[in-house]
Write a protein that holds these residues in place. Structure first.
Motif, PDB file in Angstrom:
ATOM      1  N   SER A   1       8.261  13.575   4.832  1.00 37.45           N
ATOM      2  CA  SER A   1       8.290  12.409   5.716  1.00 37.45           C
ATOM      3  C   SER A   1       6.989  11.626   5.635  1.00 37.45           C
ATOM      4  O   SER A   1       6.989  10.393   5.624  1.00 37.45           O
ATOM      5  N   ILE A   2       5.861  12.332   5.563  1.00 34.30           N
ATOM      6  CA  ILE A   2       4.563  11.656   5.468  1.00 34.30           C
ATOM      7  C   ILE A   2       4.446  10.913   4.145  1.00 34.30           C
ATOM      8  O   ILE A   2       3.949   9.779   4.093  1.00 34.30           O
ATOM      9  N   VAL A   3       4.913  11.538   3.063  1.00 33.45           N
ATOM     10  CA  VAL A   3       4.880  10.874   1.751  1.00 33.45           C
ATOM     11  C   VAL A   3       5.731   9.610   1.777  1.00 33.45           C
ATOM     12  O   VAL A   3       5.326   8.547   1.280  1.00 33.45           O
ATOM     13  N   VAL A   4       6.931   9.703   2.372  1.00 33.98           N
ATOM     14  CA  VAL A   4       7.795   8.523   2.475  1.00 33.98           C
ATOM     15  C   VAL A   4       7.120   7.432   3.292  1.00 33.98           C
ATOM     16  O   VAL A   4       7.173   6.243   2.946  1.00 33.98           O
ATOM     17  N   LEU A   5       6.448   7.838   4.387  1.00 32.57           N
ATOM     18  CA  LEU A   5       5.748   6.859   5.224  1.00 32.57           C
ATOM     19  C   LEU A   5       4.640   6.157   4.447  1.00 32.57           C
ATOM     20  O   LEU A   5       4.503   4.929   4.510  1.00 32.57           O
ATOM     21  N   LEU A   6       3.849   6.916   3.703  1.00 29.01           N
ATOM     22  CA  LEU A   6       2.761   6.323   2.919  1.00 29.01           C
ATOM     23  C   LEU A   6       3.303   5.401   1.829  1.00 29.01           C
ATOM     24  O   LEU A   6       2.740   4.328   1.572  1.00 29.01           O
ATOM     25  N   LEU A   7       4.391   5.832   1.171  1.00 25.80           N
ATOM     26  CA  LEU A   7       5.002   4.972   0.152  1.00 25.80           C
ATOM     27  C   LEU A   7       5.529   3.678   0.776  1.00 25.80           C
ATOM     28  O   LEU A   7       5.434   2.597   0.176  1.00 25.80           O
ATOM     29  N   MET A   8       6.081   3.790   1.988  1.00 21.72           N
ATOM     30  CA  MET A   8       6.588   2.599   2.675  1.00 21.72           C
ATOM     31  C   MET A   8       5.448   1.625   2.984  1.00 21.72           C
ATOM     32  O   MET A   8       5.556   0.416   2.749  1.00 21.72           O
ATOM     33  N   PHE A   9       4.332   2.157   3.490  1.00 17.95           N
ATOM     34  CA  PHE A   9       3.179   1.295   3.778  1.00 17.95           C
ATOM     35  C   PHE A   9       2.622   0.679   2.497  1.00 17.95           C
ATOM     36  O   PHE A   9       2.236  -0.492   2.471  1.00 17.95           O
ATOM     37  N   GLY A  10       2.562   1.486   1.425  1.00 17.72           N
ATOM     38  CA  GLY A  10       2.074   0.961   0.153  1.00 17.72           C
ATOM     39  C   GLY A  10       2.962  -0.144  -0.397  1.00 17.72           C
ATOM     40  O   GLY A  10       2.478  -1.160  -0.901  1.00 17.72           O
ATOM     41  N   ALA A  11       4.284   0.065  -0.285  1.00 13.93           N
ATOM     42  CA  ALA A  11       5.216  -0.968  -0.745  1.00 13.93           C
ATOM     43  C   ALA A  11       5.072  -2.238   0.091  1.00 13.93           C
ATOM     44  O   ALA A  11       5.156  -3.352  -0.429  1.00 13.93           O
ATOM     45  N   ASN A  12       4.836  -2.067   1.390  1.00 10.32           N
ATOM     46  CA  ASN A  12       4.641  -3.228   2.262  1.00 10.32           C
ATOM     47  C   ASN A  12       3.397  -4.010   1.866  1.00 10.32           C
ATOM     48  O   ASN A  12       3.419  -5.249   1.767  1.00 10.32           O
ATOM     49  N   LEU A  13       2.291  -3.298   1.601  1.00 10.40           N
ATOM     50  CA  LEU A  13       1.064  -3.971   1.163  1.00 10.40           C
ATOM     51  C   LEU A  13       1.247  -4.647  -0.195  1.00 10.40           C
ATOM     52  O   LEU A  13       0.799  -5.773  -0.414  1.00 10.40           O
ATOM     53  N   GLY A  14       1.931  -3.935  -1.112  1.00 10.97           N
ATOM     54  CA  GLY A  14       2.170  -4.528  -2.425  1.00 10.97           C
ATOM     55  C   GLY A  14       3.004  -5.794  -2.340  1.00 10.97           C
ATOM     56  O   GLY A  14       2.712  -6.797  -3.021  1.00 10.97           O
ATOM     57  N   THR A  15       4.028  -5.785  -1.500  1.00 13.82           N
ATOM     58  CA  THR A  15       4.860  -6.974  -1.323  1.00 13.82           C
ATOM     59  C   THR A  15       4.064  -8.122  -0.732  1.00 13.82           C
ATOM     60  O   THR A  15       4.177  -9.272  -1.178  1.00 13.82           O
ATOM     61  N   LYS A  16       3.228  -7.810   0.262  1.00 17.11           N
ATOM     62  CA  LYS A  16       2.420  -8.863   0.882  1.00 17.11           C
ATOM     63  C   LYS A  16       1.411  -9.437  -0.106  1.00 17.11           C
ATOM     64  O   LYS A  16       1.186 -10.648  -0.149  1.00 17.11           O
TER      65      LYS A  16
END
Length: 381
Positions: free
Chosen positions: A155-170
């Motif tokens: 779950s933590i890995v998924v959360l970090l990947l989600m935040f990373g994808a959000n930053l990459g998109t922005k």
């Protein structure tokens, strides 16, 4: 810029819609291929509940935390809040997960016994209250927060990947916006250079200035010579500084003084012109010929040959909490404004300000019945 934001938000909506549609599609395919299974909304709601936790964290990161890093460049504040947010998520995961312990001798049912399996509602009752008929026990145990299991790590890995994808998109949409803004700025600079040429060949300005110099030759030769020097300095600034992205603030101040001094030669004592420009300025730059557009507009629309009129120009420097230049121009309004053409229109000036300063400047224009007031505040860098 607003269009970029809409596209970014639309991408997020599509991605989360597909994610929330996944359990529906998965359960539908399973029930379609297995006659022993029934479509159970309880399972869907259970998965949606887990997804909702990530959705809430995504919204917090997207609208509150990511702008701190990308737009405001507050890395330490972003990192501190992120550590606290992830720490809270870990504690939540560790203290709110069921842990099942099977009794010895428990075996999963055979395929022919699947029709006797409990439904989702019965499973939830079983999980919360234990077996009612002495069957295999299932215990819910609260694991200490410092202990992290495999499910928590995932779950933590998924959360970090989600935040990373959000930053990459922005960052992607931000780079597209910056690239488009750069292209607009380059185009605007080309158009601005054409406007600068109008200053160099403006026949009205030169004709009136040269006529004034010609009249001064016999009346006051020394003043005529001084006027010629002032005109030469002004044209040197336009020719060699006007096409640059930034000029020293002292040179822009000097250009304002020179321009108003030459314009004063054209008018009688009925026109009161005051110019308050600091004698010293910090070693910073400003886009060339940014202020002169407002001053030229004041001369064009504020001077009356029949009535008393005035133009008040004031520049102020502030250094706290940051370095700012405040430009104020007040002028009376003539019944019939001067119809001379030339210079840069106020609409182009506003567009140029938007491209150069984004939202980091303030422009306040008051068009009153008898007076016209412009107040511009620019950050210095």
């Amino acid at each position: 810029m607003k269009n970029q934001s809409r596209q970014e938000n639309l991408a997020y909506i599509v991605a989360w819609s597909l994610l929330f549609a996944t359990p529906l599609l998965s359960l539908y395919l399973r029930t379609a291929n297995d006659p022993y299974l029934e479509f159970n909304w309880g399972e869907v709601f259970f998965v949606w509940g887990r997804f909702s936790i990530f959705l809430v964290l995504f919204i917090i990161h997207n609208f509150l935390l990511a702008p701190l890093l990308i737009h405001k460049h507050k890395r330490m504040l972003y990192a501190t809040i992120m550590v606290a947010l992830i720490g809270g998520f870990i504690i939540y995961q560790c203290t709110n997960r069921p842990n099942f312990k099977k009794r010895e001798g428990f075996r999963p049912p055979r395929m022919e016994q699947r029709e006797n399996l409990p439904r989702f509602e019965e499973f939830e009752d079983f999980r919360q209250h234990g077996p009612r008929d002495g069957g295999p026990r299932m215990e819910r145990r609260h694991t200490p927060p410092l202990f992290v299991g495999e499910h928590d790590v995932l779950s933590i890995v998924v959360l970090l990947l989600m935040f990373g994808a959000n930053l990459g998109t922005k960052y992607y949409f931000r780079s597209r916006s910056d690239q488009r803004k750069l292209e607009d700025l380059e185009k605007q600079n080309l158009e601005q250079q054409l406007e600068y040429l109008k200053y160099q060949i403006n026949p009205h300005f030169f004709m009136n200035t040269l006529n004034n110099i010609h009249a001064l030759v016999d009346i006051d030769p020394s003043k005529a010579q001084e006027t010629i020097r002032e005109l030469s300095k002004m044209m040197r600034f336009v020719l060699y500084e006007g096409d640059k992205s930034g000029v020293p603030l002292t040179k822009e101040f000097e250009f304002v003084r020179t321009y108003t001094k030459l314009m004063q030669l054209r008018y009688s004592d009925k026109v009161r012109i005051t110019v308050d420009v600091p004698d010293e300025a910090p070693d910073v730059t400003i886009p060339p010929l940014m202020l002169i557009s407002f001053i030229e507009n004041a001369f064009k629309h504020g001077i009356s040959y029949q009535h008393d009129s005035f133009i008040d120009i004031k520049l102020e420097l502030t250094s706290s909490p940051a370095h700012y230049l405040t430009f104020k121009c007040r002028n009376s309004k003539a019944e019939k404004p001067n119809q001379e053409k030339g210079g840069v229109g106020l609409a182009n000036v506003k567009k140029r300000l938007d491209l150069l300063y984004d939202k980091n400047y303030t422009l306040d224009i008051k068009d009153e019945p008898d007076i016209y007031i412009v107040e511009l505040k620019l950050p210095l860098r």
